[in-house]
Design a protein around this motif. Structure first.
Motif, short mmCIF file in Angstrom:
data_model
loop_
_atom_site.label_atom_id
_atom_site.label_comp_id
_atom_site.label_asym_id
_atom_site.label_seq_id
_atom_site.Cartn_x
_atom_site.Cartn_y
_atom_site.Cartn_z
N GLN A 180 0.81 -1.22 0.00
CA GLN A 180 0.00 0.00 0.00
C GLN A 180 0.85 1.27 0.00
N GLU A 181 2.15 1.14 -0.24
CA GLU A 181 3.04 2.28 -0.38
C GLU A 181 4.35 1.79 -0.97
N GLU A 182 5.16 2.73 -1.45
CA GLU A 182 6.43 2.36 -2.05
C GLU A 182 7.39 1.83 -1.00
N LEU A 183 8.05 0.71 -1.32
CA LEU A 183 9.05 0.14 -0.43
C LEU A 183 10.38 0.85 -0.63
N GLY A 184 11.09 1.07 0.47
CA GLY A 184 12.41 1.69 0.39
C GLY A 184 13.49 0.70 0.74
N GLY A 185 14.73 1.09 0.48
CA GLY A 185 15.87 0.26 0.83
C GLY A 185 16.29 -0.67 -0.28
N ASN A 186 17.44 -1.28 -0.09
CA ASN A 186 18.01 -2.17 -1.10
C ASN A 186 17.33 -3.53 -1.03
N LEU A 187 16.66 -3.91 -2.10
CA LEU A 187 15.94 -5.18 -2.13
C LEU A 187 16.62 -6.22 -3.01
N LEU A 188 17.86 -5.96 -3.40
CA LEU A 188 18.60 -6.96 -4.17
C LEU A 188 18.82 -8.26 -3.40
N TYR A 216 -3.95 -3.13 -10.75
CA TYR A 216 -3.30 -3.85 -9.65
C TYR A 216 -2.36 -2.85 -8.99
N ASN A 217 -2.80 -2.23 -7.91
CA ASN A 217 -2.06 -1.09 -7.38
C ASN A 217 -0.74 -1.46 -6.75
N THR A 218 -0.51 -2.74 -6.51
CA THR A 218 0.79 -3.17 -5.96
C THR A 218 1.83 -3.31 -7.08
N HIS A 219 1.37 -3.30 -8.32
CA HIS A 219 2.24 -3.34 -9.50
C HIS A 219 2.11 -2.01 -10.25
N TYR A 220 3.12 -1.67 -11.02
CA TYR A 220 3.03 -0.46 -11.86
C TYR A 220 4.08 -0.57 -12.96
N MET A 221 3.60 -0.76 -14.19
CA MET A 221 4.52 -0.93 -15.32
C MET A 221 3.89 -0.39 -16.59
N ASN A 222 4.56 0.58 -17.19
CA ASN A 222 4.09 1.13 -18.45
C ASN A 222 5.23 1.98 -19.03
N LYS A 231 1.88 11.33 -6.88
CA LYS A 231 1.62 10.66 -5.61
C LYS A 231 2.24 9.27 -5.65
N ASP A 232 2.34 8.67 -4.49
CA ASP A 232 2.76 7.28 -4.41
C ASP A 232 1.76 6.43 -5.18
N PRO A 233 2.18 5.74 -6.25
CA PRO A 233 1.22 5.02 -7.07
C PRO A 233 0.80 3.67 -6.49
N PHE A 234 1.38 3.29 -5.35
CA PHE A 234 1.11 1.97 -4.79
C PHE A 234 0.08 2.02 -3.65
N GLY A 235 -0.62 3.14 -3.52
CA GLY A 235 -1.59 3.29 -2.45
C GLY A 235 -2.98 2.83 -2.86
N ARG A 236 -3.98 3.35 -2.17
CA ARG A 236 -5.37 3.00 -2.49
C ARG A 236 -5.84 3.90 -3.62
N ASN A 237 -5.93 3.33 -4.80
CA ASN A 237 -6.12 4.12 -6.01
C ASN A 237 -7.55 4.08 -6.51
N SER A 238 -7.83 5.00 -7.41
CA SER A 238 -9.18 5.13 -7.96
C SER A 238 -9.08 5.85 -9.30
N LEU A 239 -10.03 5.60 -10.16
CA LEU A 239 -10.08 6.33 -11.43
C LEU A 239 -10.37 7.81 -11.21
N LYS A 240 -10.78 8.15 -10.01
CA LYS A 240 -11.03 9.55 -9.67
C LYS A 240 -9.78 10.24 -9.14
N LYS A 241 -8.69 9.49 -9.00
CA LYS A 241 -7.46 10.05 -8.43
C LYS A 241 -6.30 9.86 -9.41
N THR A 242 -5.62 10.94 -9.71
CA THR A 242 -4.48 10.89 -10.63
C THR A 242 -3.19 10.71 -9.83
#
Length: 856
Positions: A263-271, A340-346, A460-471
């Protein structure tokens, strides 16, 4: 005459059969999927994409988007990114009835259209006919006609009528003739295999599972289909033999190394989370003889562009031949990221990530199967690839190709030999101030094709609670300077537009010019290109270009002040002013003195402006400031966004940016439950909660665990690990205090035990390169401070958090350098319940309360 007709018929059938088999695949005795015509290894890399179904389909209608045109546009971007593979779990609930009869409706027709478009770009497919899902997510499910809606996933695996419906459906699905190609799915050479269903979770005996899967395999084989049939293994690894007893020829897997749904962007090294795709049962003889594909993967909730090539490398080491990212956002939905708000690819909206995925495809096609490059951090350089968390960069550097996901200082070894460049930001070859991706390809000697995407800006953080009403993100078409330094082009080359409707023709001075989004032909000085813009090149036309127009409807000032800074040090203020036009100037006003101090901010690149406030202005207390944007006939001051300037008599001085300023010796807080609990990643439990304390502004995270180890139904034979760990990334929180870290010498944990008597609790600091240093403290039931001097810290196991899917993957990261502890390298906290608890107590209830962690 009849004999002649018979001869022609036999010849036709022979050649038709040869064609239909030419691209088919088989699996050899070592479990490697190979092309039948030349026996070469199958290597496929691409995406999942869902426009014909569910939320994506409905949203296109709501947004007045043409489905077919949207597919064409996105599939062109797939070609631009080099994808050659596609997979999707078909929403059977939308294209079947309750008896499993296939419905020839708009969803199936659009799916046929999409496959044809992808086929025209050279893509191959592995299809999953049964999804089991409803069609709602993220909305409520609709009342659909299919058997999955009637029975649900659980009953579909056990109910006789539901199984009969699945047999009927699979038989009809494979026999379905694509409306646009005229070829049945079972015969389509571009469909190389089928995965029966999406993520079944069997809970019955191996014998019953084998019987169920056998019936579905037989239903598919009755169509005459000779393509390999795969089955999901990662959701029931203890049933491997049962699956292969049913006649499947390979196993499918997923990988979400950073968990799902933060529900939000993860920080830190995830390698460290992507270090290895360790298949713990890889010595099973039946499994070794089967092919291995990944139907879904993503580093969910991660914005960094560095991570996908690492995942691709680990896949190849594990013997994976085919992998498809989940899921590519339709461009018309990417502004809101609702699918799928936990994913974001385009490509348009996440250019660095999309280029990272392009690089991952290069890894898949260049790294040999089962090649091992060791563990992190030693495996960040492999072959011609390099990965850097600290630079947020992945790159491929060869004599022919130069691809990078972010600014890079790397110099390609042979610029004269380059034929393909793709990137974001600045490099030794291309300098560009925009925030979109670009592609530069050599078409002929002295002739190059340049494609520039519009700017992408996350609001905004794109991994939150999203809606077509929110950019959450916008696109902006701006003109930016670009410099191209290539021996093959030299200086004063020409730049001519290629894409339809583009009339922008910049003038080149030396190797520099202004550029707008579009496609262009670059030709060396004195030469003329005879290439036709409509000419086909690879799997596209030279003139092709697609991107949404500017969606920026207003201007934004984007600035995130630090949590805290220290006195006696300068403070660099950086902000982005996102607008269709460049402002006249941007002014910083620091409040507190009379008159207030005013400074002009300097444009660094693109939208970014900065100014370093001198140390003599920064005193203990609160630093309050405003940022004013001056444009033609108008000035606007932030953070309020009012059409005023600080010199106005009625200006509101209370609504300012405000940063606490403390002394250099003040404690550095790494975690505070009152402000940071929502970013403390841990497995959710019913008994855990955030509880306010009696004093205002104080709270504690109460963690209660009934059992440290519970049997995983998807991997019931796993060895018990009695541990419950939590992760918190504090890098952003202490960004304004980094220069004070050298003045600290101990960790101070404030909390208590929630059980009777003392309770062992491990506190660890994790470095950027995956080293964890911790110590065990004995908590009692009284809230108090517990001090851990740095010299008492020692290496402890690093838990891969957030926990990945599939669950059979290793619990601990086994790698990291041997470097000693250095507080300046630390960026993450790891809390663990389990270490230090006696064996006779590991099955008892455990509980701790965490209030704060600070350095002194």
């Amino acid at each position: 005459m009849f004999r002649l007709l018979l001869i022609f018929t036999v010849i036709y059938l022979f050649f038709f059969h040869a064609y239909s088999q030419s691209n088919d695949v088989f699996i050899d005795d070592k479990g490697i999927m190979r092309w039948r015509d030349d026996r070469s290894e199958v290597q496929g890399f691409g995406v999942n994409y869902t426009v014909p179904f569910a939320h994506a389909y409905r949203s296109a209608i709501k947004l007045n988007v043409d489905h077919e045109q949207a597919i064409k546009d996105d599939v062109y971007h797939f070609a631009r990114l080099g994808f050659d593979a596609f997979r999707v779990h078909v929403w059977d609930t939308e294209i079947s009835d309750s008896l499993g009869n296939l419905l020839e409706n708009e969803h199936l027709k659009l799916f046929d259209f999409m496959l044809r478009e992808m086929q025209n770009r050279g893509m191959k497919f592995i299809l999953t006919p049964i999804a089991f899902w409803g069609n709602g997510w993220p909305e409520p499910d609709e009342k659909t006609p299919g058997f999955s809606h009637k029975y649900g996933k659980d009953a579909c695996l056990t109910n006789e009528e539901a199984i009969m419906a699945q047999e009927n459906y699979l038989f009809q699905f494979l026999n379905h003739v694509n409306t646009y190609t005229g070829i049945a799915y079972k015969d389509d050479p571009n469909i190389i295999a089928f995965e029966i269903s999406n993520e079944p979770h069997h809970r019955e005996s191996p014998e019953k599972v084998t019987a169920y899967v056998t019936r579905l395999v037989n239903a598919m084989k009755r169509t005459g289909c000779e393509k390999p049939v795969f089955y999901n293994i990662s959701h029931g690894v203890h049933l491997i033999d049962a699956y292969f007893d049913a006649g499947v020829e390979g196993g499918t897997f997923q990988w979400y190394p950073t968990g799902l749904g933060a529900q939000e962007e993860l920080g830190g090294n995830l390698l460290p989370n992507t270090d290895r795709y360790k298949i713990t049962f890889d010595q099973n003889k039946r499994f070794k003889a089967g092919a291995k594909i990944v139907y879904e993967f993503d580093a969910a909730d991660v914005n960094g562009s560095y991570i996908y090539p690492a995942m691709a490398r680990s896949f190849r080491t594990a013997g994976i031949q085919w992998a498809c990212h989940f899921a590519y956002d339709p461009t018309y939905l990417a502004f809101a990221n609702t699918e799928y708000n936990t994913h974001y690819m385009n490509l348009v909206f996440t250019p660095g990530k999309a280029l990272s995925l392009k690089l991952a495809g290069e890894v898949f096609h260049q790294v040999p199967l089962y090649q091992d490059y060791g563990s992190f951090p030693d495996n960040t350089k492999f072959g011609s690839f390099r990965i850097s968390y600290e630079e947020d960069l992945a790159e491929l550097v060869t004599d022919k190709k130069f691809i990078y996901t972010n600014h890079t200082l790397t110099v390609p070894p042979s610029p004269k030999e380059l034929v393909e460049i793709a990137g974001y930001g600045n490099s030794a070859v291309i300098a560009y101030e925009g925030t979109g991706a670009y592609f530069l390809d050599r078409i002929d000697n002295g002739v190059w094709r340049l494609e520039v995407m519009p700017d992408a800006i996350w609001l905004k953080d794109p991994f939150g609670r999203n809606s077509l009403k929110k950019t959450v993100a916008v696109v902006n078409w701006r003109e930016w300077p670009m410099t191209i330094t290539l021996p093959d082009l030299g200086n004063d080359f020409s730049v001519k537009p290629l894409d339809q409707g583009n009339i922008f023709q910049p003038k080149v001075q030396g190797s520099a010019f202004a550029i707008r989004p579009g496609t262009y032909m670059l030709t060396e000085a004195g030469a003329e290109s005879k290439i036709n813009p409509g000419e086909k090149w690879k799997n596209m036309r030279l003139e092709e270009f697609t991107a949404p127009g500017t969606t920026l409807k207003e201007s934004y000032l984007l600035h995130n002040p630090p949590t805290q800074i220290s006195s006696g040090n300068p403070y660099l203020i950086t902000a982005s002013y996102v607008s269709q036009y460049e402002p006249d100037s941007i002014e910083l006003t620091v409040a507190g003195g009379f008159p207030p101090k005013r400074y002009e901010m300097i444009r660094k690149s693109g939208y970014t402006y900065s100014f370093e406030v001198p140390e003599d202005v920064i005193d203990e207390g609160y630093l309050k400031y405003f940022i004013t944007v001056h444009g033609t006939g108008n000035s606007r001051t932030y953070p309020g966004g009012y059409d005023q300037v600080p010199s106005d008599w009625d200006f509101d001085w209370d609504e300012s940016y405000e940063v606490p300023v403390v002394s250099e010796e003040a404690p550095i807080y790494l975690f505070n439950a009152f402000t940071d609990e929502d970013e403390l990643y841990r497995k959710w439990t019913w008994e855990s909660a955030v509880t306010p304390l009696t004093e205002p502004g104080r709270s504690e995270v109460q963690v209660r665990i009934n059992k440290l180890f519970e049997v995983d139904p998807e991997n019931p034979e796993r060895e018990p690990i009695h541990d419950y760990s939590m992760r918190y990334y504090f890098g952003r929180k202490i960004a304004g205090r980094k220069q004070d870290l050298d003045k600290t010498s101990q960790i101070v944990f404030r909390g208590k035990a929630l059980t009777e008597g003392s309770s062992a609790f491990q506190v660890a600091l994790v470095s950027k390169d995956g080293r964890a240093f911790g110590a065990i403290i004995e908590l009692d039931s009284i809230q108090q401070d517990y001090r851990i001097p740095f010299e008492d810290l020692s290496r402890v196991p690093l838990v891969t958090l957030p926990r990945p899917y599939p669950t059979f993957l290793p619990y601990y990261f086994e790698g990291g350098s041997d470097a000693p502890f250095d507080i300046k390298d630390m960026e993450t906290l790891q809390f663990s319940i389990g270490p230090g608890i006696p064996e006779n107590r590991v099955d008892q209830k455990q509980g701790v309360a965490i209030e704060t962690i600070r350095l002194e």
